[in-house]
Design an enzyme around this catalytic site. Structure first.
Site, PDB file in Angstrom:
ATOM      1  N   ASP A 161      24.884  52.565  42.474  1.00  0.00           N
ATOM      2  CA  ASP A 161      24.676  52.066  41.127  1.00  0.00           C
ATOM      3  C   ASP A 161      23.586  52.916  40.483  1.00  0.00           C
ATOM      4  O   ASP A 161      22.531  53.145  41.087  1.00  0.00           O
ATOM      5  CB  ASP A 161      24.245  50.593  41.171  1.00  0.00           C
ATOM      6  CG  ASP A 161      24.887  49.767  40.070  1.00  0.00           C
ATOM      7  OD1 ASP A 161      24.769  50.169  38.901  1.00  0.00           O
ATOM      8  OD2 ASP A 161      25.490  48.728  40.389  1.00  0.00           O
ATOM      9  N   ASP A 165      25.401  52.003  35.057  1.00  0.00           N
ATOM     10  CA  ASP A 165      25.081  50.750  34.373  1.00  0.00           C
ATOM     11  C   ASP A 165      24.883  50.966  32.865  1.00  0.00           C
ATOM     12  O   ASP A 165      24.130  51.861  32.462  1.00  0.00           O
ATOM     13  CB  ASP A 165      23.780  50.213  34.986  1.00  0.00           C
ATOM     14  CG  ASP A 165      23.475  48.785  34.584  1.00  0.00           C
ATOM     15  OD1 ASP A 165      24.198  47.883  35.028  1.00  0.00           O
ATOM     16  OD2 ASP A 165      22.498  48.577  33.835  1.00  0.00           O
ATOM     17  N   HIS A 191      29.671  41.252  39.718  1.00  0.00           N
ATOM     18  CA  HIS A 191      28.525  40.355  39.923  1.00  0.00           C
ATOM     19  C   HIS A 191      28.060  39.683  38.634  1.00  0.00           C
ATOM     20  O   HIS A 191      27.123  38.893  38.667  1.00  0.00           O
ATOM     21  CB  HIS A 191      27.380  41.160  40.541  1.00  0.00           C
ATOM     22  CG  HIS A 191      26.924  42.253  39.612  1.00  0.00           C
ATOM     23  ND1 HIS A 191      27.715  43.341  39.294  1.00  0.00           N
ATOM     24  CD2 HIS A 191      25.786  42.408  38.900  1.00  0.00           C
ATOM     25  CE1 HIS A 191      27.074  44.110  38.445  1.00  0.00           C
ATOM     26  NE2 HIS A 191      25.899  43.580  38.189  1.00  0.00           N
ATOM     27  N   ASP A 192      28.657  40.032  37.487  1.00  0.00           N
ATOM     28  CA  ASP A 192      28.273  39.432  36.204  1.00  0.00           C
ATOM     29  C   ASP A 192      29.294  38.418  35.699  1.00  0.00           C
ATOM     30  O   ASP A 192      29.064  37.786  34.662  1.00  0.00           O
ATOM     31  CB  ASP A 192      28.154  40.514  35.119  1.00  0.00           C
ATOM     32  CG  ASP A 192      27.030  41.502  35.364  1.00  0.00           C
ATOM     33  OD1 ASP A 192      26.032  41.129  36.018  1.00  0.00           O
ATOM     34  OD2 ASP A 192      27.153  42.654  34.906  1.00  0.00           O
ATOM     35  N   GLU A 237      29.930  51.889  33.088  1.00  0.00           N
ATOM     36  CA  GLU A 237      30.034  50.513  32.581  1.00  0.00           C
ATOM     37  C   GLU A 237      29.711  50.543  31.090  1.00  0.00           C
ATOM     38  O   GLU A 237      28.634  51.006  30.698  1.00  0.00           O
ATOM     39  CB  GLU A 237      29.060  49.595  33.315  1.00  0.00           C
ATOM     40  CG  GLU A 237      29.314  48.127  32.962  1.00  0.00           C
ATOM     41  CD  GLU A 237      28.078  47.262  32.923  1.00  0.00           C
ATOM     42  OE1 GLU A 237      28.210  46.039  33.049  1.00  0.00           O
ATOM     43  OE2 GLU A 237      26.968  47.802  32.750  1.00  0.00           O
TER      44      GLU A 237
HETATM   45  O1  ISL Z   1      26.494  39.937  32.096  1.00  0.00           O
HETATM   46  C1  ISL Z   1      26.861  40.135  30.995  1.00  0.00           C
HETATM   47  C2  ISL Z   1      27.570  39.110  30.328  1.00  0.00           C
HETATM   48  O2  ISL Z   1      26.676  38.412  29.516  1.00  0.00           O
HETATM   49  C3  ISL Z   1      26.675  41.394  30.277  1.00  0.00           C
HETATM   50  O3  ISL Z   1      26.109  41.285  29.033  1.00  0.00           O
HETATM   51  C4  ISL Z   1      25.861  42.319  31.124  1.00  0.00           C
HETATM   52  O4  ISL Z   1      24.518  42.102  30.941  1.00  0.00           O
HETATM   53  C5  ISL Z   1      26.258  43.703  30.738  1.00  0.00           C
HETATM   54  O5  ISL Z   1      27.575  43.821  31.140  1.00  0.00           O
HETATM   55  C6  ISL Z   1      25.425  44.742  31.416  1.00  0.00           C
HETATM   56  O6  ISL Z   1      25.445  44.563  32.784  1.00  0.00           O
HETATM   57  C7  ISL Z   1      24.749  45.449  33.593  1.00  0.00           C
HETATM   58  O7  ISL Z   1      23.435  45.714  33.140  1.00  0.00           O
HETATM   59  C8  ISL Z   1      22.516  44.638  33.149  1.00  0.00           C
HETATM   60  C9  ISL Z   1      22.527  43.844  34.440  1.00  0.00           C
HETATM   61  O8  ISL Z   1      21.853  42.633  34.266  1.00  0.00           O
HETATM   62  C10 ISL Z   1      23.938  43.559  34.919  1.00  0.00           C
HETATM   63  O9  ISL Z   1      23.917  42.910  36.160  1.00  0.00           O
HETATM   64  C11 ISL Z   1      24.656  44.871  34.980  1.00  0.00           C
HETATM   65  O10 ISL Z   1      25.947  44.775  35.521  1.00  0.00           O
HETATM   66  C12 ISL Z   1      21.157  45.244  32.928  1.00  0.00           C
HETATM   67  O11 ISL Z   1      20.929  46.253  33.873  1.00  0.00           O
END
Ligand code: ISL
Length: 561
Positions: A99, A207, A338-339, A266
């Site tokens: 990541d 990310d 994981h989100d 992402e």
């Molecule tokens: O999780 C979400 C839904 O509300 C997204 O807004 C998410 O925050 C977004 O997809 C970005 O995600 C990534 O970056 C974030 C982190 O918290 C997430 O776990 C990651 O996948 C910040 O680094």
């Protein structure tokens, strides 16, 4: 014709290390735990592992707040332990993707500590510092440099006492945004990436990489409706002015001469047209992107405004992406990470029809064109967490939202009820390995409650049962590895207006596959010309079907030439 890249027929498995397997009994998963479970992944048949962040971190956002890019957090292990894991993964014939979180660092990263120290620090410009709004006292309401909200509630700006200026943080206040306009920042990131590649890793999941280019003017956002206190500044940082330039530079500086990698960006809010540019191989940006349109089909203005799925919306959006990236570019395919909440709880039936609906959903997704991603536990049909009380929330996004809403006078029970279906914690409960205490995840106290259904839903039980969700995923992955039509065939959506059945074909040369999925617990009629009597390639019912009709949550793949 150009040769297809190695990842075209690969399946990626995402590991969320904190919840995968704990080797030392501290209740948190670790690298040695992952090493001890590689056989599970080998049996499943996945080709690539993607590790969510394992770098040193204060863990304000579960590791997406990085203090040191070139190390391993002691909670997960050591660099030596990482090298051992990487060697083991390679020895098992798999690849390992890291990541890459470089839109922001932790506020405890040495770069930020130097940056915040004084206005003339050599690293001041590595982050986004701005004075209070003209004429307003720093720290007073409305004095923030812009009206942008943070993804984790509140303003996207934090006042810092050291200099009396604000810094930008699109996520938590412990995740200050890096300033990619500064070439030193870009060089430092590239050097760090090369360091990991030299160690032997096989690529990066990047990310929120479409947020690294901001409009340097940082304009106020347009306020929609009565709104809250803060507005959506996305127009000024999603796929911003220099995003393609930055990714092409990274590709040149880091990936040149290293052909065997996998890169996936992402990209919240990315459109099909932008994704075509990002994934056009000739442009050398990224191999594929994670887009979010199909993750928004069951919500209103915000993710907490959750409503039931309308199947025609899901089909329309995924079909648009299939068509949009058919001749140029490449899709990634996912229901979970994981989100996101667990797909069997979200689009399926996690009660009576858990196995059937989980296998149906898997079949539909894996038969699309693109690279499928399996999130840990998805291959077991793991379900959402019960989240019985607010004390079971661990994630900063949910906790901040809960506090904000309760402070604004909303009913706490109702706020929790709105969080429950979409909370990121749903995906983060410990992996369910067996029916022993704590699901075999740890001998200690798990950092997040194990889902009480682990006695029934677990890897040991499912590997022993040929009709399990696990073996269905294994068969889907094997099918992709053996069928060029699954990998490369054209996609055509059928039955666009049907609210119950997801149907499409894949065609390559003379071979055609028909994929059918019943998104309901009742029987469904299906009428399609010329498929009666076709060969059944794969299905999720043991007893043969009569005709093309579908039983509750049934999925079938047919073949004809
Ligand atoms: O999780 C979400 C839904 O509300 C997204 O807004 C998410 O925050 C977004 O997809 C970005 O995600 C990534 O970056 C974030 C982190 O918290 C997430 O776990 C990651 O996948 C910040 O680094």
């Amino acid at each position: 014709a150009p040769t297809t890249p190695w990842w075209a027929d690969a399946v990626v498995y995402q590991i969320y290390p904190r919840s995968f397997a704990d080797s030392d009994g501290d209740g948190i998963g670790d690298l040695a735990g992952i090493r001890s479970r590689l056989d599970h992944l080998r049996t499943l048949g996945v080709d690539v592992l993607w590790l969510s962040p394992v770098y040193p971190s204060p863990q304000d956002d579960a590791g997406y707040d990085i203090r040191d890019y070139q190390g391993i957090d002691p909670v997960f292990g050591t660099l030596e332990g990482f090298d051992e894991l990487l060697a083991d993964v390679h020895a098992h014939g798999m690849k390992l993707v890291m990541d890459l979180v470089v839109n922001h660092t932790s506020d405890e990263h040495a770069w930020f500590e130097e940056s915040r120290a004084s206005k003339d620090s050599p690293k001041r410009d590595w982050y986004w510092w701005r004075p209070a709004r003209e004429g307003l006292e720093p720290g007073t309401p409305g004095a923030e440099p812009t009206n942008w909200g943070s993804f984790f509630s509140g303003s996207a700006w934090q006042l810092d006492d050291a200099t009396g200026e604000y810094y930008l943080h699109l996520f938590s206040r412990k995740q200050p945004d890096l300033n990619w306009e500064n070439p030193e920042v870009r060089q430092a990131v590239c050097a760090m990436m090369r360091w990991w590649l030299d160690r032997g890793v096989d690529g990066f999941r990047m990310d929120v990489i479409n947020m690294i280019s901001k409009d340097p003017a940082l304009p106020d956002a347009h306020v929609v409706g009565s709104g809250g206190l803060f507005a959506d500044g996305g127009a000024y940082y999603l796929c911003g002015p220099r995003i393609h330039e930055f990714l092409q530079e990274m590709s040149r500086e880091v990936f040149t001469g290293r052909p065997e990698l996998l890169t996936v960006g992402e990209m919240p809010g990315v459109t099909v047209d932008e994704a075509r540019l990002f994934t056009d191989p000739a442009r050398r940006e990224v191999d594929m992107v994670f887009q979010f349109e199909h993750m928004g089909v069951d919500q209103g203005l915000t993710k907490w405004d959750h409503h039931p799925l309308k199947l025609t919306d899901l089909k329309a959006t995924l079909a648009r992406w299939q068509a949009g990236l058919a001749d140029v570019g490449w899709n990634s395919l996912y229901w979970n990470n994981h989100d996101q909440p667990r797909v069997v709880s979200r689009f399926g039936d996690d009660g009576e029809h858990r196995v059937r609906s989980a296998t149906m959903l898997a079949t539909v997704l894996h038969l699309h064109r693109g690279t499928p991603y399996v999130y840990q536990g998805e291959e077991l049909g793991m379900t959402n967490a019960p989240l019985r009380s607010v004390d079971e929330l661990r994630d900063i996004e949910s906790i901040n939202h809960y506090r904000q809403e309760v402070a604004a006078g909303r009913d706490p029970e109702q706020v929790l009820a709105s969080i429950r279906p979409m909370a990121r914690d749903n995906a983060r409960t410990p992996m369910q390995w067996d029916a022993s205490p704590h699901a075999g995840f740890t001998t200690g106290t798990p950092w997040s409650e194990v889902n009480p259904n682990y006695t029934e839903v677990n890897a040991a039980a499912e590997t022993a049962d040929p009709d399990s969700v696990f073996h269905h995923y294994r068969r889907l992955i094997a099918l992709r590895h053996s069928s060029r039509t699954v990998v490369l065939g054209d996609f055509t959506l059928l039955l666009h207006d049907d609210e119950q059945v997801y149907a499409f074909t894949r065609r390559l040369g003379n071979e055609e596959l028909l994929v059918l999925g019943n998104f309901s617990g009742s029987d469904a009629e299906v009428e399609l010309e010329g498929w009666e009597g076709s060969e059944l390639v794969l299905g999720n019912y043991r007893e043969p079907a009569e005709g093309l009709g579908l039983r509750p949550w049934e999925a079938r793949v047919h073949r004809r030439e």
